[in-house]
Design a protein around this motif. Sequence first.
Motif, mmCIF file in Angstrom:
data_model
loop_
_atom_site.group_PDB
_atom_site.id
_atom_site.type_symbol
_atom_site.label_atom_id
_atom_site.label_comp_id
_atom_site.label_asym_id
_atom_site.label_seq_id
_atom_site.Cartn_x
_atom_site.Cartn_y
_atom_site.Cartn_z
ATOM 1 N N HIS A 59 0.709 -1.377 -0.233
ATOM 2 C CA HIS A 59 -0.048 -0.172 0.008
ATOM 3 C C HIS A 59 0.976 1.575 -0.005
ATOM 4 O O HIS A 59 0.528 1.926 -0.870
ATOM 5 C CB HIS A 59 -0.632 -0.100 1.097
ATOM 6 N N PHE A 60 1.885 1.007 0.734
ATOM 7 C CA PHE A 60 2.925 2.236 1.005
ATOM 8 C C PHE A 60 3.897 2.123 -0.460
ATOM 9 O O PHE A 60 4.592 2.967 -0.479
ATOM 10 C CB PHE A 60 3.773 2.093 2.582
ATOM 11 N N THR A 98 -0.249 11.356 1.919
ATOM 12 C CA THR A 98 0.054 10.779 0.265
ATOM 13 C C THR A 98 1.540 11.054 0.222
ATOM 14 O O THR A 98 1.174 10.917 -0.743
ATOM 15 C CB THR A 98 -0.422 11.366 -0.523
ATOM 16 N N SER A 99 1.916 11.434 0.568
ATOM 17 C CA SER A 99 3.697 12.187 0.986
ATOM 18 C C SER A 99 4.410 11.094 0.628
ATOM 19 O O SER A 99 4.278 10.653 0.941
ATOM 20 C CB SER A 99 4.595 12.830 2.079
ATOM 21 N N ALA A 100 5.514 10.800 -0.114
ATOM 22 C CA ALA A 100 5.475 10.277 -0.897
ATOM 23 C C ALA A 100 7.320 9.583 0.088
ATOM 24 O O ALA A 100 7.776 8.502 0.186
ATOM 25 C CB ALA A 100 6.763 10.342 -2.166
ATOM 26 N N ALA A 101 7.304 10.155 1.136
ATOM 27 C CA ALA A 101 9.106 10.296 2.014
ATOM 28 C C ALA A 101 7.713 9.170 3.074
ATOM 29 O O ALA A 101 8.522 8.789 3.474
ATOM 30 C CB ALA A 101 9.736 11.611 2.054
ATOM 31 N N LEU A 102 7.061 9.895 3.634
ATOM 32 C CA LEU A 102 5.950 8.711 4.222
ATOM 33 C C LEU A 102 5.842 7.670 3.731
ATOM 34 O O LEU A 102 5.690 6.608 4.729
ATOM 35 C CB LEU A 102 4.767 10.085 5.328
ATOM 36 N N ARG A 103 5.290 7.653 3.031
ATOM 37 C CA ARG A 103 4.766 6.522 2.354
ATOM 38 C C ARG A 103 6.061 5.691 2.133
ATOM 39 O O ARG A 103 6.265 4.138 2.512
ATOM 40 C CB ARG A 103 4.142 6.488 0.724
ATOM 41 N N THR A 156 8.080 5.254 3.758
ATOM 42 C CA THR A 156 9.012 4.821 5.192
ATOM 43 C C THR A 156 8.733 4.147 6.021
ATOM 44 O O THR A 156 9.212 3.293 5.974
ATOM 45 C CB THR A 156 9.164 6.308 6.488
ATOM 46 N N TYR A 157 7.036 4.013 6.171
ATOM 47 C CA TYR A 157 6.280 2.771 6.715
ATOM 48 C C TYR A 157 6.788 1.689 5.830
ATOM 49 O O TYR A 157 6.277 0.379 5.656
ATOM 50 C CB TYR A 157 4.651 3.465 6.299
ATOM 51 N N TYR A 158 7.073 1.830 4.294
ATOM 52 C CA TYR A 158 7.061 0.829 2.872
ATOM 53 C C TYR A 158 8.139 -0.047 3.610
ATOM 54 O O TYR A 158 8.525 -1.225 4.276
ATOM 55 C CB TYR A 158 7.262 1.231 1.881
ATOM 56 N N VAL A 159 9.413 0.796 4.501
ATOM 57 C CA VAL A 159 11.116 0.191 4.635
ATOM 58 C C VAL A 159 10.333 -0.515 6.014
ATOM 59 O O VAL A 159 10.706 -1.815 6.549
ATOM 60 C CB VAL A 159 11.752 1.196 5.160
ATOM 61 N N ALA A 186 -7.856 9.884 17.518
ATOM 62 C CA ALA A 186 -8.560 9.671 16.021
ATOM 63 C C ALA A 186 -6.617 8.471 15.226
ATOM 64 O O ALA A 186 -6.086 8.637 15.258
ATOM 65 C CB ALA A 186 -7.575 10.792 15.308
ATOM 66 N N GLU A 187 -7.725 7.589 14.982
ATOM 67 C CA GLU A 187 -6.511 6.650 13.550
ATOM 68 C C GLU A 187 -6.528 7.275 13.199
ATOM 69 O O GLU A 187 -6.089 8.671 12.182
ATOM 70 C CB GLU A 187 -7.399 5.597 13.487
ATOM 71 N N PRO A 188 -4.705 7.486 13.095
ATOM 72 C CA PRO A 188 -3.554 8.158 11.927
ATOM 73 C C PRO A 188 -4.170 7.527 11.090
ATOM 74 O O PRO A 188 -4.886 7.232 9.835
ATOM 75 C CB PRO A 188 -2.279 7.729 12.744
ATOM 76 N N SER A 189 -4.364 9.013 10.357
ATOM 77 C CA SER A 189 -4.528 8.681 8.656
ATOM 78 C C SER A 189 -4.271 8.285 8.024
ATOM 79 O O SER A 189 -4.797 7.626 6.660
ATOM 80 C CB SER A 189 -4.576 10.493 7.782
ATOM 81 N N LEU A 190 -2.843 7.648 7.823
ATOM 82 C CA LEU A 190 -2.138 6.817 6.962
ATOM 83 C C LEU A 190 -2.728 5.241 7.220
ATOM 84 O O LEU A 190 -2.640 4.803 6.114
ATOM 85 C CB LEU A 190 -0.275 7.156 7.353
ATOM 86 N N CYS A 191 -2.789 4.654 8.314
ATOM 87 C CA CYS A 191 -3.467 4.010 8.944
ATOM 88 C C CYS A 191 -5.134 4.394 8.171
ATOM 89 O O CYS A 191 -5.467 2.467 7.945
ATOM 90 C CB CYS A 191 -3.067 3.638 10.472
ATOM 91 N N ALA A 192 -6.078 4.625 8.782
ATOM 92 C CA ALA A 192 -7.325 4.769 7.871
ATOM 93 C C ALA A 192 -6.712 4.950 6.309
ATOM 94 O O ALA A 192 -7.935 3.768 6.133
ATOM 95 C CB ALA A 192 -7.580 6.037 8.810
#
Length: 363
Positions: A196-197, A320-325, A327-330, A347-353
């Motif tokens: 997903h990331f 949607t930040s490429a850097a954040l995605r 990071t979570y991919y790694v 609030a559930e973090p938007s990245l996880c939501a």
Amino acid sequence: MTLTYLDLVPEQRACLEGLPFDGNHLISGPPGSGKSLLAVQRAIMLALTGTPAVLLTRSNLLRQSLAATVHALGPADRGVRVATAHAWLTEWYGGQPPRGTDGWFHWPALYDRAGETGPVPGLTLVVDEGQDLPPEFYRLCRLLGARTTVFADECQRLTDANSTLTEIAGRLGRCTRLALEGNHRNTRQIASFAAHFHTGVGLPALPEREGPPPRLHRLPHGGAADLLILLARRRPQQSIGVIVNSTQVQFSLFGSLERRAPRLKPQLYTSRARAAQSRYRTLDLVRPGIVLVHRASAKGLGFDTVVIPDTHTDAAVDPTSAALRMTYYVLATRARHELHLAYEGEAEPSLCAQVGPGDLLRG
């Protein structure tokens, strides 16, 4: 001196045996394709030719992991040296080189020194996680006349000073390029979540091995220690990598675990520790148990279970930040069997939501 193959699938062994001893080579592959293990085996094979090989990485913690593998597999005469790129460059330069503005060195000064000294006879380098070294490093390798083998994945960059595969090949000059496929670390469920990331072109093939889906935990303030103690007691023979976003959180969790469950004997690594603080610089990555590391030190590592306890700290970052995605991919792909994410607050973090409930992520 003979080479002992360890846990190599036919594709990995064919890649290793097909690489010529001379020349420059760039091998790319997704997480779990075995790049670090092949880097160790490649360094050992090159040492068998009679010239000592240097196995380089950016991260000191990954250096420790690779050194342990070299010790298990490598030649008794220590024909393979494992070092960080910073340490090796400092030694070659003859002292601390002038610093640049990107956390590395002032590269023109190193180029000048290379011009003065000329090529280094027999210099043999193997680089793991090569995308984390800047392009200027590979130009220096070329100036030094090194035969250089690089293992890299440009979809796993966690630093600002990094290289694309094209930049690595271009700076090395004539360079053979090979691509590994397959994921031999993660389960299908973990790899599906990590996909997903993914930021690259074309998703890596999913592994066949099955396991539990990643879990998302809502925790009360300070509740991460409870989760870690529970996991460690349920799985006493497993390694549990706890990957956090700040050194402050690292030491806070570490202190809680030592007070409440001292028998677990957690380990903590921080690159900020001074040499005298060896407790936080040198780890035993072979023994099971909890290891707390910063995100910046997670690259190349693998744990039976991975816990990311502070996803709420990314709440202000564009999901949607490429850097954040990236990071979570790694981070997600560090897990062999289980992956746990957690957050504090309502609030559930938007990245996880964005991933959503279901097969990819269970609440």
